[in-house]
Motif scaffolding. Sequence first.
Motif, mmCIF file in Angstrom:
data_model
loop_
_atom_site.group_PDB
_atom_site.id
_atom_site.type_symbol
_atom_site.label_atom_id
_atom_site.label_comp_id
_atom_site.label_asym_id
_atom_site.label_seq_id
_atom_site.Cartn_x
_atom_site.Cartn_y
_atom_site.Cartn_z
ATOM 1 N N SER A 59 -4.832 15.364 -2.009
ATOM 2 C CA SER A 59 -4.955 13.976 -1.928
ATOM 3 C C SER A 59 -3.115 13.688 -2.356
ATOM 4 O O SER A 59 -2.304 13.001 -1.957
ATOM 5 C CB SER A 59 -5.637 13.481 -2.706
ATOM 6 N N VAL A 60 -2.863 14.077 -3.699
ATOM 7 C CA VAL A 60 -1.437 13.987 -3.886
ATOM 8 C C VAL A 60 -0.345 14.781 -3.224
ATOM 9 O O VAL A 60 0.653 14.334 -2.753
ATOM 10 C CB VAL A 60 -1.242 14.730 -5.537
ATOM 11 N N LEU A 61 -0.250 15.746 -3.069
ATOM 12 C CA LEU A 61 0.638 16.063 -1.679
ATOM 13 C C LEU A 61 0.063 15.933 -0.393
ATOM 14 O O LEU A 61 1.656 15.402 -0.058
ATOM 15 C CB LEU A 61 0.383 17.433 -1.590
ATOM 16 N N GLY A 62 -0.608 15.314 -0.053
ATOM 17 C CA GLY A 62 -0.945 13.876 1.159
ATOM 18 C C GLY A 62 0.287 13.249 0.840
ATOM 19 O O GLY A 62 0.868 12.435 2.308
ATOM 20 N N ALA A 63 -0.243 13.033 -0.241
ATOM 21 C CA ALA A 63 0.703 11.342 -0.851
ATOM 22 C C ALA A 63 1.954 11.492 -0.404
ATOM 23 O O ALA A 63 2.638 10.329 0.246
ATOM 24 C CB ALA A 63 0.230 10.763 -1.768
ATOM 25 N N LEU A 91 3.950 -5.863 2.511
ATOM 26 C CA LEU A 91 3.295 -4.579 1.762
ATOM 27 C C LEU A 91 3.414 -4.287 0.090
ATOM 28 O O LEU A 91 1.964 -3.689 -0.026
ATOM 29 C CB LEU A 91 4.551 -4.073 2.421
ATOM 30 N N SER A 92 4.322 -5.190 -0.082
ATOM 31 C CA SER A 92 3.264 -5.274 -1.682
ATOM 32 C C SER A 92 2.576 -5.784 -2.095
ATOM 33 O O SER A 92 1.106 -5.599 -3.137
ATOM 34 C CB SER A 92 4.758 -6.436 -2.386
ATOM 35 N N GLN A 93 2.178 -6.598 -1.318
ATOM 36 C CA GLN A 93 0.464 -7.483 -1.044
ATOM 37 C C GLN A 93 -0.727 -6.694 -1.611
ATOM 38 O O GLN A 93 -1.650 -6.494 -2.306
ATOM 39 C CB GLN A 93 0.335 -9.359 -0.347
ATOM 40 N N LYS A 94 -0.199 -5.834 -0.029
ATOM 41 C CA LYS A 94 -1.262 -4.829 -0.116
ATOM 42 C C LYS A 94 -1.776 -3.983 -0.784
ATOM 43 O O LYS A 94 -2.524 -3.047 -1.239
ATOM 44 C CB LYS A 94 -1.719 -4.350 1.594
ATOM 45 N N THR A 95 -0.252 -3.472 -1.286
ATOM 46 C CA THR A 95 -0.003 -2.019 -2.023
ATOM 47 C C THR A 95 -0.825 -2.660 -3.430
ATOM 48 O O THR A 95 -1.613 -1.979 -4.022
ATOM 49 C CB THR A 95 0.780 -1.876 -3.180
ATOM 50 N N TYR A 96 -0.607 -4.000 -4.497
ATOM 51 C CA TYR A 96 -1.065 -4.885 -5.114
ATOM 52 C C TYR A 96 -3.059 -4.431 -4.933
ATOM 53 O O TYR A 96 -3.213 -3.973 -6.579
ATOM 54 C CB TYR A 96 -0.766 -5.539 -5.818
ATOM 55 N N ALA A 97 -2.907 -5.139 -4.107
ATOM 56 C CA ALA A 97 -4.443 -5.027 -4.008
ATOM 57 C C ALA A 97 -5.366 -3.598 -3.971
ATOM 58 O O ALA A 97 -6.626 -3.448 -4.434
ATOM 59 C CB ALA A 97 -4.610 -5.160 -2.529
ATOM 60 N N LYS A 98 -4.190 -2.473 -3.475
ATOM 61 C CA LYS A 98 -5.225 -1.364 -3.678
ATOM 62 C C LYS A 98 -4.978 -0.653 -5.573
ATOM 63 O O LYS A 98 -5.993 0.296 -5.003
ATOM 64 C CB LYS A 98 -4.484 -0.021 -2.750
ATOM 65 N N MET A 99 -3.746 -0.860 -5.745
ATOM 66 C CA MET A 99 -3.945 -0.475 -7.134
ATOM 67 C C MET A 99 -5.083 -1.208 -7.933
ATOM 68 O O MET A 99 -5.939 -0.509 -8.713
ATOM 69 C CB MET A 99 -2.532 -1.004 -7.861
ATOM 70 N N VAL A 100 -5.655 -2.551 -7.582
ATOM 71 C CA VAL A 100 -6.841 -3.453 -8.611
ATOM 72 C C VAL A 100 -7.778 -2.271 -8.178
ATOM 73 O O VAL A 100 -8.660 -1.931 -8.676
ATOM 74 C CB VAL A 100 -6.623 -4.859 -8.221
ATOM 75 N N LEU A 105 -1.167 7.857 -7.107
ATOM 76 C CA LEU A 105 -1.796 7.940 -5.915
ATOM 77 C C LEU A 105 -1.148 6.378 -4.764
ATOM 78 O O LEU A 105 -0.108 6.868 -3.619
ATOM 79 C CB LEU A 105 -3.131 8.147 -5.381
ATOM 80 N N VAL A 106 -1.327 5.268 -5.655
ATOM 81 C CA VAL A 106 -0.593 3.966 -4.654
ATOM 82 C C VAL A 106 0.596 4.149 -4.948
ATOM 83 O O VAL A 106 1.227 3.887 -3.531
ATOM 84 C CB VAL A 106 -1.674 3.010 -5.036
ATOM 85 N N VAL A 107 1.582 4.529 -5.192
ATOM 86 C CA VAL A 107 2.710 3.945 -5.684
ATOM 87 C C VAL A 107 3.652 5.333 -4.792
ATOM 88 O O VAL A 107 3.951 5.057 -3.728
ATOM 89 C CB VAL A 107 3.498 4.842 -6.868
ATOM 90 N N ALA A 108 2.825 6.287 -4.290
ATOM 91 C CA ALA A 108 3.572 7.479 -3.543
ATOM 92 C C ALA A 108 3.335 6.900 -2.148
ATOM 93 O O ALA A 108 3.672 7.539 -1.227
ATOM 94 C CB ALA A 108 2.481 8.934 -3.271
ATOM 95 N N VAL A 109 1.740 7.063 -1.834
ATOM 96 C CA VAL A 109 1.793 5.899 -0.696
ATOM 97 C C VAL A 109 2.614 4.914 0.141
ATOM 98 O O VAL A 109 3.258 4.980 1.203
ATOM 99 C CB VAL A 109 0.815 5.836 -0.073
ATOM 100 N N SER A 110 2.525 4.035 -0.912
ATOM 101 C CA SER A 110 3.385 3.102 -0.570
ATOM 102 C C SER A 110 5.173 2.520 0.052
ATOM 103 O O SER A 110 5.760 2.655 0.588
ATOM 104 C CB SER A 110 2.865 1.335 -1.149
ATOM 105 N N THR A 111 5.187 4.059 -1.149
ATOM 106 C CA THR A 111 6.952 3.948 -1.308
ATOM 107 C C THR A 111 7.316 4.893 -0.164
ATOM 108 O O THR A 111 8.278 4.698 0.977
ATOM 109 C CB THR A 111 7.443 4.986 -2.525
ATOM 110 N N ALA A 112 6.524 6.162 0.493
ATOM 111 C CA ALA A 112 7.077 6.813 1.034
ATOM 112 C C ALA A 112 6.195 5.304 3.000
ATOM 113 O O ALA A 112 6.887 5.922 3.816
ATOM 114 C CB ALA A 112 5.886 7.799 1.086
ATOM 115 N N LEU A 113 5.623 5.021 3.085
ATOM 116 C CA LEU A 113 5.313 3.988 3.937
ATOM 117 C C LEU A 113 6.738 3.205 4.166
ATOM 118 O O LEU A 113 6.848 2.630 5.532
ATOM 119 C CB LEU A 113 4.154 3.203 4.109
#
Length: 671
Positions: free
Chosen positions: A152-156, A609-618, A333-341
């Motif tokens: 999962s980490v590599l996939g992100a 994206l910021s709102q959705k990223t934070y929601a995923k973190m929470v 993981l959320v940071v990696a996904v959101s940044t790449a996205l």
Amino acid sequence: MAAAKYEEQLREAGRPERQKTHRHGAGHGDALADFRRRFIVSTILTVPILLLSPTIQGFFGFTLVFPGSVYLLLVLATVVYIYGGWPFLAGIVRELRVRSPGMMTLIAVAITVAYLYSAAVVLGLVGGDGFFWELATLIDIMLLGHWIEMRSVLGASRALEELVRIMPAEAHRVTDGGAEDVPVERLAPGDRVRIRPGEKVPVDGVVVEGATSMNEAMLTGESRPVAKKPGDTVIGGAVNAEGSVVAEVQKTGKETYLAQVIDLVEHAQQSRSRAQDLADRAAFVLVAIALSVGAITFTAWLLAGETLGFAVERSATVMVITCPHALGLAVPLVVAVSTALAAQTGLLIRDRSAFERARNLEAVVFDKTGTLTEGRFGVTDIFPLDTIGEDELLRLAAAVESASEHPIARGVVRAAEERGLEVPGADTFQAIPGKGVEADVAGRTIRAVSPGYLDEQGIAVRNERVAAAGRQGKTVVYLLEGNTLLGAFALADIIRKESREAVDRLKGMGVRCMMLTGDNRSVAAWVAEELGLDEFFAEVLPTEKAERIADVARRYRVAMVGDGINDAPALVQADVGVAIGAGTDVAVESADIVLVRNDPRDVATIVTLSQKTYAKMVQNLLWATGYNAVAIPLAAGVLIGAGIVMSPAAGAVLMSASTVIVAINARLLRL
């Protein structure tokens, strides 16, 4: 445990210091293969361990006993403990060395206690039943869980690896004798390369020969092919379409757009998130809870009269189920996904904390020229004042202006081209100094002149729409045939079509939209009215922009959107600084976020994206910590009276499932 160490643990666990991780994932791949190999070997050895375990035999009603079978069981379990458990045993040493016990400590303690007790039973040192089968299955499940987590980490980060692979390895360098294939790293600024249809652009440069269109979707997020002709820039990694072109190399190596994008994405993925601080504190608390509750559980069951084996099993289960794997992955993981996205859609995040602040924005202040507008003169209104229609009026004006390079003339000609009008030929061009130009068009003498010329000739214009355009600060040009007024054109800096949608989207989110410009008040008022802005600030000097942003910041959480050059002080002053239209110049030092595409709609995308990223973190943090409220009491055996007993292996399954859920939830951000 500091969750930031998690990936390092995964990379290093289970192998001697024989290799260093490659920057873009070779080491990750080696560690992944190592966990997979250990999982397979341990699982194979677990089969005879299960068959030789008295508990399993009694449960399934068969007997498999032969001389030395109990010692064979000990040998097999020892191999699984050392080989399969090595990542965790090595991990506890590293964690204790830095005085930061974490998830590796919990697992290592659990499997070591289980192994030593069971070995003591076999050797006759203590009474009771060993649980080698639980030890083996626990290690198997922990290895499987780690393997899935690492995938999962590599996939992100796979999007970043795709960016790395975009650049071709060779280029066709043009020489006096033709062309030669050379490695891309041998190219230097000033070299010329040929890019054939279907090939990738090897480096950043400018077209000097030929015309084509290129697919830049993987680089800038622009879905449509981008036309390229001599003088246009090309980006390394873009895919050439139908034409063959020659480009002159301008940037190579780390200076290229793609290299800068990769560096920014890596920096953003590694930068700290405020939510990560919370995760780190929670992870440390969980470790303390696991060790203390594990010790209390062990002591309590012994005092309650249970056997040593039962107390060890309960204690091991508590420590296994409390491992903060999910918590360690929740934010990274959320940071990696959101940044790449974000990078894939043309949003380059330079400051993670600023990106997280974007979710709470209350106001966005846009620069006008080049941000909300196109930064070029264009026709905004056509006013027929005689019997001819708009298209005919524009055809005649374009014919008269076609020989001029003046921005107003270029705007008129461009407007005719955009309408697909056939512009007639014209000759005997003659300038009217300071007032306009005249020419013969199909035997007619046509003049394109300023209001000052009309005043000199005593020609009055009584049209309220024309007068209103002048009051809005637009430039008005009149078309005459002889002294007959045919019509007028209003020209201004063209408002981007995307700007209206950007403002509508932001206002739909409850964000106030404002404009900051050095232009005159009339022009600013017109743009503000056209876009429906809440406020605007006009005639603001560059040195005053930061002060205006500071004033707005006292009322609202504000973002400033500008070109990153003249607006640099204002970008720094704002809660979130966004550089728009940076093109291939990614390194805009004053901005927190860089928009590769010159599209103001991407500002709304940042907020979303910021709102959705934070929601995923929470969500991930709540899940990673919340499930323990139920799992820890079950692991300790509080419901044993109701017949509910959780084995260490079952605890490992639940713990691993929680990490997988967190990983999947982070990946769902892409949806």
